[in-house]
Write an enzyme that holds these catalytic residues in place. Sequence first.
Site, PDB file in Angstrom:
ATOM      1  N   THR A  62       0.837  -1.167  -0.149  1.00 64.32           N
ATOM      2  CA  THR A  62      -0.026   0.228   0.168  1.00 64.32           C
ATOM      3  C   THR A  62       0.705   1.270  -0.081  1.00 64.32           C
ATOM      4  O   THR A  62       1.874   1.092   0.508  1.00 64.32           O
ATOM      5  CB  THR A  62      -0.756   0.089   1.325  1.00 64.32           C
ATOM      6  OG1 THR A  62      -1.471   1.232   1.616  1.00 64.32           O
ATOM      7  CG2 THR A  62      -0.146  -0.391   2.461  1.00 64.32           C
ATOM      8  N   TYR A 105      -1.564   0.046  10.225  1.00 66.95           N
ATOM      9  CA  TYR A 105      -1.772  -0.453   8.880  1.00 66.95           C
ATOM     10  C   TYR A 105      -0.610  -0.564   7.813  1.00 66.95           C
ATOM     11  O   TYR A 105       0.005  -1.723   7.536  1.00 66.95           O
ATOM     12  CB  TYR A 105      -3.059   0.065   8.177  1.00 66.95           C
ATOM     13  CG  TYR A 105      -3.039  -0.449   6.967  1.00 66.95           C
ATOM     14  CD1 TYR A 105      -3.338  -1.917   6.462  1.00 66.95           C
ATOM     15  CD2 TYR A 105      -3.098   0.575   5.779  1.00 66.95           C
ATOM     16  CE1 TYR A 105      -3.606  -2.245   5.186  1.00 66.95           C
ATOM     17  CE2 TYR A 105      -3.344   0.260   4.422  1.00 66.95           C
ATOM     18  CZ  TYR A 105      -3.590  -1.220   3.953  1.00 66.95           C
ATOM     19  OH  TYR A 105      -3.671  -1.630   2.635  1.00 66.95           O
TER      20      TYR A 105
HETATM   21  N1  LIG Z   1      -8.754  -0.994  -1.476  1.00 68.33           N
HETATM   22  C1  LIG Z   1      -7.581  -0.178  -1.337  1.00 68.33           C
HETATM   23  O1  LIG Z   1      -7.807   0.911  -1.763  1.00 68.33           O
HETATM   24  C2  LIG Z   1      -6.200  -0.622  -1.102  1.00 68.33           C
HETATM   25  C3  LIG Z   1      -4.978   0.105  -1.309  1.00 68.33           C
HETATM   26  C4  LIG Z   1      -3.884  -0.393  -0.933  1.00 68.33           C
HETATM   27  C5  LIG Z   1      -3.652  -1.764  -0.547  1.00 68.33           C
HETATM   28  N2  LIG Z   1      -4.797  -2.515  -0.481  1.00 68.33           N
HETATM   29  C6  LIG Z   1      -4.608  -3.907   0.013  1.00 68.33           C
HETATM   30  O2  LIG Z   1      -5.163  -4.649  -1.044  1.00 68.33           O
HETATM   31  C7  LIG Z   1      -5.582  -5.982  -0.529  1.00 68.33           C
HETATM   32  C8  LIG Z   1      -7.290  -6.338  -0.669  1.00 68.33           C
HETATM   33  O3  LIG Z   1      -7.837  -5.127  -0.450  1.00 68.33           O
HETATM   34  P1  LIG Z   1      -9.427  -5.015  -0.585  1.00 68.33           P
HETATM   35  O4  LIG Z   1      -9.745  -3.560  -0.731  1.00 68.33           O
HETATM   36  O5  LIG Z   1      -9.849  -5.915  -1.757  1.00 68.33           O
HETATM   37  O6  LIG Z   1     -10.056  -5.560   0.729  1.00 68.33           O
HETATM   38  P2  LIG Z   1     -11.145  -6.445   0.995  1.00 68.33           P
HETATM   39  O7  LIG Z   1     -11.400  -6.382   2.381  1.00 68.33           O
HETATM   40  O8  LIG Z   1     -12.189  -6.405   0.269  1.00 68.33           O
HETATM   41  O9  LIG Z   1     -10.411  -8.005   0.479  1.00 68.33           O
HETATM   42  C9  LIG Z   1      -9.692  -8.950   1.412  1.00 68.33           C
HETATM   43  C10 LIG Z   1      -9.902 -10.137   1.466  1.00 68.33           C
HETATM   44  O10 LIG Z   1      -9.163 -10.939   2.319  1.00 68.33           O
HETATM   45  C11 LIG Z   1     -10.042 -11.701   2.982  1.00 68.33           C
HETATM   46  N3  LIG Z   1      -9.245 -11.946   4.225  1.00 68.33           N
HETATM   47  C12 LIG Z   1      -8.652 -11.201   5.309  1.00 68.33           C
HETATM   48  N4  LIG Z   1      -7.915 -11.741   6.062  1.00 68.33           N
HETATM   49  C13 LIG Z   1      -8.011 -13.095   5.853  1.00 68.33           C
HETATM   50  C14 LIG Z   1      -7.449 -14.211   6.278  1.00 68.33           C
HETATM   51  N5  LIG Z   1      -6.573 -14.243   7.364  1.00 68.33           N
HETATM   52  N6  LIG Z   1      -7.594 -15.406   5.627  1.00 68.33           N
HETATM   53  C15 LIG Z   1      -8.328 -15.383   4.480  1.00 68.33           C
HETATM   54  N7  LIG Z   1      -8.679 -14.481   3.904  1.00 68.33           N
HETATM   55  C16 LIG Z   1      -8.669 -13.446   4.524  1.00 68.33           C
HETATM   56  C17 LIG Z   1     -11.194 -10.943   3.350  1.00 68.33           C
HETATM   57  O11 LIG Z   1     -12.443 -11.982   3.548  1.00 68.33           O
HETATM   58  C18 LIG Z   1     -11.390 -10.362   1.927  1.00 68.33           C
HETATM   59  O12 LIG Z   1     -12.087 -11.253   0.985  1.00 68.33           O
HETATM   60  C19 LIG Z   1      -5.344  -5.948   0.895  1.00 68.33           C
HETATM   61  O13 LIG Z   1      -4.190  -6.379   1.365  1.00 68.33           O
HETATM   62  C20 LIG Z   1      -5.303  -4.376   1.084  1.00 68.33           C
HETATM   63  O14 LIG Z   1      -4.438  -3.975   2.429  1.00 68.33           O
HETATM   64  C21 LIG Z   1      -6.222  -2.272  -0.785  1.00 68.33           C
END
Ligand SMILES: NC(=O)c1ccc[n+]([C@@H]2O[C@H](COP(=O)([O-])OP(=O)(O)OC[C@H]3O[C@@H](n4cnc5c(N)ncnc54)[C@H](O)[C@@H]3O)[C@@H](O)[C@H]2O)c1
Length: 341
Positions: free
Chosen positions: A127, A151
């Site tokens: 991120t 985070y």
């Molecule tokens: N959305 C953004 O703008 C953004 C920006 C930077 C980084 N990220 C990173 O991208 C990734 C995905 O983000 P997102 O927005 O799709 O979030 P999200 O919460 O929609 O997706 C995360 C998924 O991981 C699953 N999950 C969480 N912990 C788990 C575990 N221990 N075991 C199995 N499954 C697990 C959740 O059920 C979910 O389906 C994350 O790592 C987040 O930190 C997102």
Amino acid sequence: MMYLIIGGAGYIGSHIVKRMYEEGRQFIVLDDLSTGHLEALQAIENNADHFGGKIVFIKGNAGDMSLLRQLFMDYPIKAVIHLAACSLVGESMQKPGKYFLNNVSNTVSLLECMMEYNIKQIVFSSTAAVYGEPEIIPILEDVETRPANVYGASKLMVENILEWYGRIYGLRYVVLRYFNAAGADPSAVIGEDHKNETHLIPILARAALGLIPCFSLFGDDYATADGTCVRDYIHVNDLASAHLLAVDALNDGRSSRIYNLGNNQGYSVREVLNAMEQVSGVSIPCAVLERRAGDPAILVASSEKIKQELGWRPVHTDIYDIVGTAWEWHRKHPQGYDARD
Ligand SMILES: NC(=O)c1ccc[n+]([C@@H]2O[C@H](COP(=O)([O-])OP(=O)(O)OC[C@H]3O[C@@H](n4cnc5c(N)ncnc54)[C@H](O)[C@@H]3O)[C@@H](O)[C@H]2O)c1
């Protein structure tokens, strides 16, 4: 070549799954559904113009070593795409242990199992929060990382751990530092559905739908053109295409890399608000509140490195396009995946 996509039922993960499914790639999905939606995977299967078979979905935790061992024995997995994490900045400052356990500790368990089964390729979701508040914009990958919250710190810890596994075991990785993921697949069959929504564009969509009475704008006295914070929005399908390039690069034997993923262009909160008003045709009530602690004025990525090295070309760079695809998803699914629509 078979991939394990961990967190594939989440917002970004489901868009990667859709692309992989449409391309006929081999993968399985592991997700504990803590914030993800099984309905997203079902929607992908139902809306594909060919039947690519059932998506193999396993409900479970990324840190469950006995489950991982079983998966690595049962499926010929060669690489992992690891998206699973907790990712609410505010919550991370209230419950740091939750973030270190899920984001760091579970990833170490995953890496240990991968090493046991000689799986030495991983694409990791990092991120922009690893940077904190850098002085030079656009942000290059080699500036100092100074996360300002748990985070971001948890993601940076994993980046460091990956580097050590690289040195010691020969793990090869691509770390993708996403800026603000936004938009939805233009089909509007999958999109962003977070129960605890903190992202600007879905909040604006909910305001346009009348689901929240008023949009709260935190601070309009920043040193930016219109006084509101500027962020770099990247379409979720452009993120998905970067993941495919990353797994292919690893499969071709390329060495480990860290890449930013943004659009090299910032939009202010007011510009995004105006875009949502235009695409929805709704005037959104807005209350200007005090600044939030820890919100930098401007965060914009340089993504030149991934463009040059992997040939990544974002398609949805226009803010009206990004906001428009988000609006279509929210308009068609005002209650998210839970509604039977
Ligand atoms: N959305 C953004 O703008 C953004 C920006 C930077 C980084 N990220 C990173 O991208 C990734 C995905 O983000 P997102 O927005 O799709 O979030 P999200 O919460 O929609 O997706 C995360 C998924 O991981 C699953 N999950 C969480 N912990 C788990 C575990 N221990 N075991 C199995 N499954 C697990 C959740 O059920 C979910 O389906 C994350 O790592 C987040 O930190 C997102």
